[in-house]
Design a protein around this motif. Structure first.
Motif, PDB file in Angstrom:
ATOM      1  N   PRO A 188       0.838  -1.211   0.000  1.00 37.74           N
ATOM      2  CA  PRO A 188       0.000   0.000   0.000  1.00 37.74           C
ATOM      3  C   PRO A 188       0.871   1.258   0.000  1.00 37.74           C
ATOM      4  N   ASP A 189       0.226   2.395  -0.214  1.00 38.88           N
ATOM      5  CA  ASP A 189       0.939   3.661  -0.163  1.00 38.88           C
ATOM      6  C   ASP A 189       1.557   3.856   1.216  1.00 38.88           C
ATOM      7  N   PHE A 190       2.780   4.392   1.244  1.00 39.09           N
ATOM      8  CA  PHE A 190       3.524   4.535   2.491  1.00 39.09           C
ATOM      9  C   PHE A 190       2.777   5.404   3.502  1.00 39.09           C
ATOM     10  N   ALA A 191       2.183   6.488   3.045  1.00 41.28           N
ATOM     11  CA  ALA A 191       1.456   7.365   3.964  1.00 41.28           C
ATOM     12  C   ALA A 191       0.290   6.632   4.616  1.00 41.28           C
ATOM     13  N   ASP A 192      -0.414   5.816   3.857  1.00 39.57           N
ATOM     14  CA  ASP A 192      -1.527   5.046   4.411  1.00 39.57           C
ATOM     15  C   ASP A 192      -1.029   4.042   5.448  1.00 39.57           C
ATOM     16  N   GLN A 193       0.122   3.434   5.184  1.00 37.77           N
ATOM     17  CA  GLN A 193       0.680   2.483   6.139  1.00 37.77           C
ATOM     18  C   GLN A 193       1.052   3.173   7.456  1.00 37.77           C
ATOM     19  N   ILE A 194       1.662   4.348   7.361  1.00 36.71           N
ATOM     20  CA  ILE A 194       2.023   5.088   8.573  1.00 36.71           C
ATOM     21  C   ILE A 194       0.774   5.473   9.359  1.00 36.71           C
ATOM     22  N   ASP A 195      -0.265   5.899   8.652  1.00 37.60           N
ATOM     23  CA  ASP A 195      -1.508   6.240   9.338  1.00 37.60           C
ATOM     24  C   ASP A 195      -2.080   5.034  10.068  1.00 37.60           C
ATOM     25  N   ASP A 196      -1.965   3.853   9.473  1.00 36.39           N
ATOM     26  CA  ASP A 196      -2.431   2.640  10.141  1.00 36.39           C
ATOM     27  C   ASP A 196      -1.612   2.351  11.400  1.00 36.39           C
ATOM     28  N   GLU A 235       4.431  16.001   7.856  1.00 36.82           N
ATOM     29  CA  GLU A 235       2.983  16.210   7.922  1.00 36.82           C
ATOM     30  C   GLU A 235       2.361  15.517   9.132  1.00 36.82           C
ATOM     31  N   ARG A 236       2.942  14.386   9.573  1.00 38.48           N
ATOM     32  CA  ARG A 236       2.410  13.681  10.753  1.00 38.48           C
ATOM     33  C   ARG A 236       3.064  14.163  12.051  1.00 38.48           C
ATOM     34  N   ALA A 254      16.668  16.461   2.010  1.00 38.61           N
ATOM     35  CA  ALA A 254      15.782  15.677   2.873  1.00 38.61           C
ATOM     36  C   ALA A 254      15.374  16.460   4.116  1.00 38.61           C
ATOM     37  N   VAL A 255      16.353  17.060   4.814  1.00 37.08           N
ATOM     38  CA  VAL A 255      16.019  17.757   6.057  1.00 37.08           C
ATOM     39  C   VAL A 255      15.223  19.033   5.774  1.00 37.08           C
ATOM     40  N   THR A 256      15.498  19.676   4.641  1.00 38.45           N
ATOM     41  CA  THR A 256      14.742  20.877   4.280  1.00 38.45           C
ATOM     42  C   THR A 256      13.289  20.529   3.990  1.00 38.45           C
ATOM     43  N   ALA A 257      13.057  19.470   3.213  1.00 37.04           N
ATOM     44  CA  ALA A 257      11.691  19.062   2.879  1.00 37.04           C
ATOM     45  C   ALA A 257      10.916  18.678   4.134  1.00 37.04           C
ATOM     46  N   TYR A 258      11.582  17.985   5.053  1.00 31.61           N
ATOM     47  CA  TYR A 258      10.920  17.591   6.302  1.00 31.61           C
ATOM     48  C   TYR A 258      10.495  18.817   7.098  1.00 31.61           C
ATOM     49  N   ARG A 259      11.405  19.753   7.275  1.00 35.17           N
ATOM     50  CA  ARG A 259      11.094  20.929   8.086  1.00 35.17           C
ATOM     51  C   ARG A 259       9.987  21.770   7.437  1.00 35.17           C
ATOM     52  N   GLU A 260      10.010  21.879   6.109  1.00 36.55           N
ATOM     53  CA  GLU A 260       8.983  22.670   5.424  1.00 36.55           C
ATOM     54  C   GLU A 260       7.608  22.018   5.535  1.00 36.55           C
ATOM     55  N   ALA A 261       7.573  20.686   5.629  1.00 40.09           N
ATOM     56  CA  ALA A 261       6.295  19.969   5.708  1.00 40.09           C
ATOM     57  C   ALA A 261       5.800  19.815   7.138  1.00 40.09           C
ATOM     58  N   LEU A 268       5.403  15.796  18.750  1.00 42.30           N
ATOM     59  CA  LEU A 268       6.419  16.841  18.650  1.00 42.30           C
ATOM     60  C   LEU A 268       5.777  18.211  18.433  1.00 42.30           C
ATOM     61  N   ALA A 269       6.288  19.203  19.144  1.00 42.23           N
ATOM     62  CA  ALA A 269       5.853  20.574  18.904  1.00 42.23           C
ATOM     63  C   ALA A 269       6.678  21.230  17.810  1.00 42.23           C
ATOM     64  N   GLU A 270       7.924  20.768  17.637  1.00 44.31           N
ATOM     65  CA  GLU A 270       8.836  21.321  16.638  1.00 44.31           C
ATOM     66  C   GLU A 270       9.535  20.169  15.913  1.00 44.31           C
ATOM     67  N   PRO A 271      10.086  20.425  14.722  1.00 46.09           N
ATOM     68  CA  PRO A 271      10.803  19.360  13.998  1.00 46.09           C
ATOM     69  C   PRO A 271      11.960  18.809  14.820  1.00 46.09           C
ATOM     70  N   TYR A 272      12.208  17.528  14.660  1.00 45.16           N
ATOM     71  CA  TYR A 272      13.356  16.898  15.323  1.00 45.16           C
ATOM     72  C   TYR A 272      14.050  16.024  14.286  1.00 45.16           C
ATOM     73  N   VAL A 273      15.346  16.313  14.059  1.00 48.57           N
ATOM     74  CA  VAL A 273      16.104  15.660  12.994  1.00 48.57           C
ATOM     75  C   VAL A 273      17.303  14.910  13.555  1.00 48.57           C
ATOM     76  N   MET A 274      17.474  13.687  13.083  1.00 49.39           N
ATOM     77  CA  MET A 274      18.697  12.929  13.334  1.00 49.39           C
ATOM     78  C   MET A 274      19.331  12.638  11.972  1.00 49.39           C
ATOM     79  N   VAL A 275      20.648  12.749  11.886  1.00 51.72           N
ATOM     80  CA  VAL A 275      21.371  12.517  10.629  1.00 51.72           C
ATOM     81  C   VAL A 275      22.421  11.435  10.856  1.00 51.72           C
TER      82      VAL A 275
END
Length: 387
Positions: A188-196, A235-236, A254-261, A268-275
């Protein structure tokens, strides 16, 4: 501590799977004493040099052998099993080790199917360049001097994108997909799987996952680009782990797209990134580079599509005759690892943290001798605590 560990339970040349697993449990115990925040286990299949094919099982063993360090997956490949089975597995572990378990999820299974489809349809489109304009700065710490053409962003090397078209055409890729899923199964679509997954954990799904419902898990998304994984994590409102050690060319994207979304959530109240980063540390630079020699051949085996070979010794690495084609397969990975003294590697990792804005770093170290790997992590932890 803002350093964590990613372990593949590497099988070395001349070693066994049993030895690799015992070494993983030993390293986890000692890493807990060194002060590392998390100990994550990867999921890899069809690789003679990697024993971490069932991360939930290995996580349970490591959690039972430790007492305070967080233990998790980096990452469960959700395309190979259902959200329910993943939640049940991790819910079971959490029931015995509450508050210590991380559920890191990747879309590798879905991406593998996409690569196979691209290979059958023809050459893939060229990858987009990494985000962010190049700026002149000092060289990144760690890489060997023969860096390929790329860009240096505030001291961090961003190499050219690796061309995955050859890997996508390897016959093992398509065959692997048939073995990792039931015949006729569709991911299935990845987003749908995460929602499940989130609904099962929250108890809002139409059916109940027991164990799993109400489990005190940290759910993470791992990604290598600014694509769906980064978007879904943002988004989640979930924490996001970006790959510098596997796909260094796209880490900023990758980190830019995550923070923008990103949207605030109950997690989480704010983005949290591990690299993530590859690193080898020793008391002197020459010794570190000797310990790191097997890495070149090991990455080559992965990038040819055949799967990771047992991790070579320095002598085996020295015996290999390299071609220009071989070098092109691995150069981006060699140039973006961090190898050297504790101070050199710690400084290089601080550059990585600063440029990506990472809240935490996930370090993976492989050496042929287990004690050298343990010592590398010990030296790095000591250096990281010093200014």
């Amino acid at each position: 501590m803002t350093l964590s560990i990613l372990d593949l339970a590497p099988v070395v040349s001349g070693g066994t799977v049993a030895r690799a697993l015992r070494d993983t449990i030993d390293l986890a115990r000692r890493a807990e004493g060194f002060g590392y925040r998390r100990y994550w286990l990867a999921e890899h299949h069809f690789a003679p040099g990697v024993a971490s094919s069932a991360p939930a099982v290995l996580i349970a063993l490591v959690a039972a052998a430790t007492s305070t360090i967080r233990v998790g997956s980096g990452a469960v490949q959700l395309g190979h099993q259902t959200p329910l089975s993943v939640v049940e597995q991790f819910g079971l572990i959490d029931a015995l080790h509450p508050g210590r378990i991380d559920l890191g999820i990747g879309r590798s299974g879905q991406r593998r199917a996409e690569l196979a489809a691209e290979a059958s349809a023809g050459p893939p489109r060229a990858a987009e360049p990494a985000a962010g304009p190049p700026r002149a700065a000092e060289p990144a710490a760690g890489p060997p001097p023969e860096s390929p053409v790329g860009e240096v962003v505030d001291g961090l090397l961003i190499p050219p994108p690796f061309d995955y078209s050859r890997l996508a055409q390897h016959p093992h890729l398509a065959h692997a997909a048939t073995l990792l899923q039931q015949p006729g199964a569709r991911t299935p679509d990845f987003a749908d799987q995460i929602d499940d997954v989130l609904a099962f954990l929250a108890g809002t799904h139409e059916v109940r996952a027991v164990p799993g419902e109400g489990a005190d898990l940290e759910v993470w998304i791992l990604g290598s680009s600014g694509g769906q994984s980064a978007q879904v994590a943002g988004e989640r409102g979930l924490p996001f782990a970006a790959n510098y050690h596997v796909s260094p060319s796209s880490v900023l994207e990758a980190v830019t797209a995550y923070r923008e979304a990103f949207k605030p959530s109950a997690a989480l109240a704010e983005p949290y990134v591990m690299v993530s980063a590859d690193a080898v540390v020793a008391e002197d630079e020459a010794r570190a580079r000797e310990l790191a020699k097997g890495y070149d051949l090991w990455v080559r085996s992965i990038r040819t599509g055949a799967g990771a070979i047992p991790y070579p010794s320095a002598a085996e690495a020295d015996a290999h005759v390299w071609t220009d084609e071989d070098r092109a397969l691995v150069q981006d990975r060699l140039d973006t690892r961090f190898v050297g003294t504790p101070g050199q590697v710690a400084d290089g990792l601080r550059v990585l943290r600063r440029v990506t804005g990472a809240d935490e770093l996930l370090v993976t170290t492989i050496t042929h001798d287990h004690e050298d790997r343990v010592r590398s992590y010990e030296l790095l932890a000591d250096a990281w605590d010093r200014p």
